[in-house]
Design a protein around this motif. Sequence first.
Motif, short mmCIF file in Angstrom:
data_model
loop_
_atom_site.label_atom_id
_atom_site.label_comp_id
_atom_site.label_asym_id
_atom_site.label_seq_id
_atom_site.Cartn_x
_atom_site.Cartn_y
_atom_site.Cartn_z
N ALA A 174 0.85 -1.19 0.00
CA ALA A 174 0.00 0.00 0.00
C ALA A 174 0.88 1.24 0.00
O ALA A 174 2.06 1.19 0.36
CB ALA A 174 -0.93 0.02 1.22
N VAL A 175 0.27 2.35 -0.38
CA VAL A 175 0.93 3.65 -0.31
C VAL A 175 -0.17 4.70 -0.28
O VAL A 175 -1.28 4.48 -0.79
CB VAL A 175 1.91 3.87 -1.50
N HIS A 177 11.03 -7.39 -5.44
CA HIS A 177 10.52 -7.86 -6.73
C HIS A 177 9.86 -6.75 -7.55
O HIS A 177 9.13 -7.04 -8.50
CB HIS A 177 9.54 -9.01 -6.52
N GLY A 178 10.08 -5.49 -7.18
CA GLY A 178 9.56 -4.37 -7.95
C GLY A 178 8.18 -3.89 -7.55
O GLY A 178 7.67 -2.94 -8.15
N LEU A 179 7.57 -4.50 -6.55
CA LEU A 179 6.22 -4.09 -6.17
C LEU A 179 6.20 -2.69 -5.56
O LEU A 179 5.29 -1.91 -5.81
CB LEU A 179 5.60 -5.11 -5.21
N GLY A 180 7.21 -2.35 -4.78
CA GLY A 180 7.27 -1.00 -4.20
C GLY A 180 7.33 0.06 -5.29
O GLY A 180 6.65 1.08 -5.21
N LEU A 229 4.75 3.93 2.15
CA LEU A 229 4.89 2.88 1.14
C LEU A 229 5.29 1.59 1.85
O LEU A 229 6.32 1.54 2.53
CB LEU A 229 5.96 3.27 0.12
N ILE A 230 4.46 0.57 1.73
CA ILE A 230 4.73 -0.70 2.40
C ILE A 230 4.53 -1.86 1.44
O ILE A 230 3.64 -1.82 0.59
CB ILE A 230 3.85 -0.89 3.65
#
Length: 174
Positions: free
Chosen positions: A69-70, A94-97, A85-86
Amino acid sequence: MGKSVTITPATNDDAEQVLKLQYLCYQAEAALYGDYRIPPLTETLDELRAEFDRGAAVVARLGDEVVGAVRGAVGENGTAVIGRLIVHPRLQGHGLGARLLLAMEVRLAEGGAPVKRFQLFTGHRSEANLRLYRRLGYEPVGTEKVSARLSLVTLEKASQNPAPPAVSSATTAR
């Protein structure tokens, strides 16, 4: 093949999962700075819901589970402030952030209020965060000493009115 992660706008129904994930994710930050009273660990569900109502939030889902989430909001001066940002620890790296942060930029830029710049902050020892933000074009613009253990680094980048698909429809990655 396994489930895909989707990124969608957050709703108040997501608040409880986001708060629990936030608590899990900020344990490492609290340990890094030796302070377990940091705001992400003391925020209440009512405070989180109020923040959802005041600004924008997006979540990453793996099936029904919120795994990232962010949040953000655009101020009167055209600065879009992004925070909290979590990403679930099992999915980090893996690039999700980066996907969440870019989705928030799009959501804020398309939200109606003109965005001149994006701004966020992180602790001075949070190297992974600093690397991510720099890789996405954020540059340090200031440092504020909060305590003997913590200085907050503020980073910004100019808005370029990103053109990826709107976050209002789910985006999927495999």
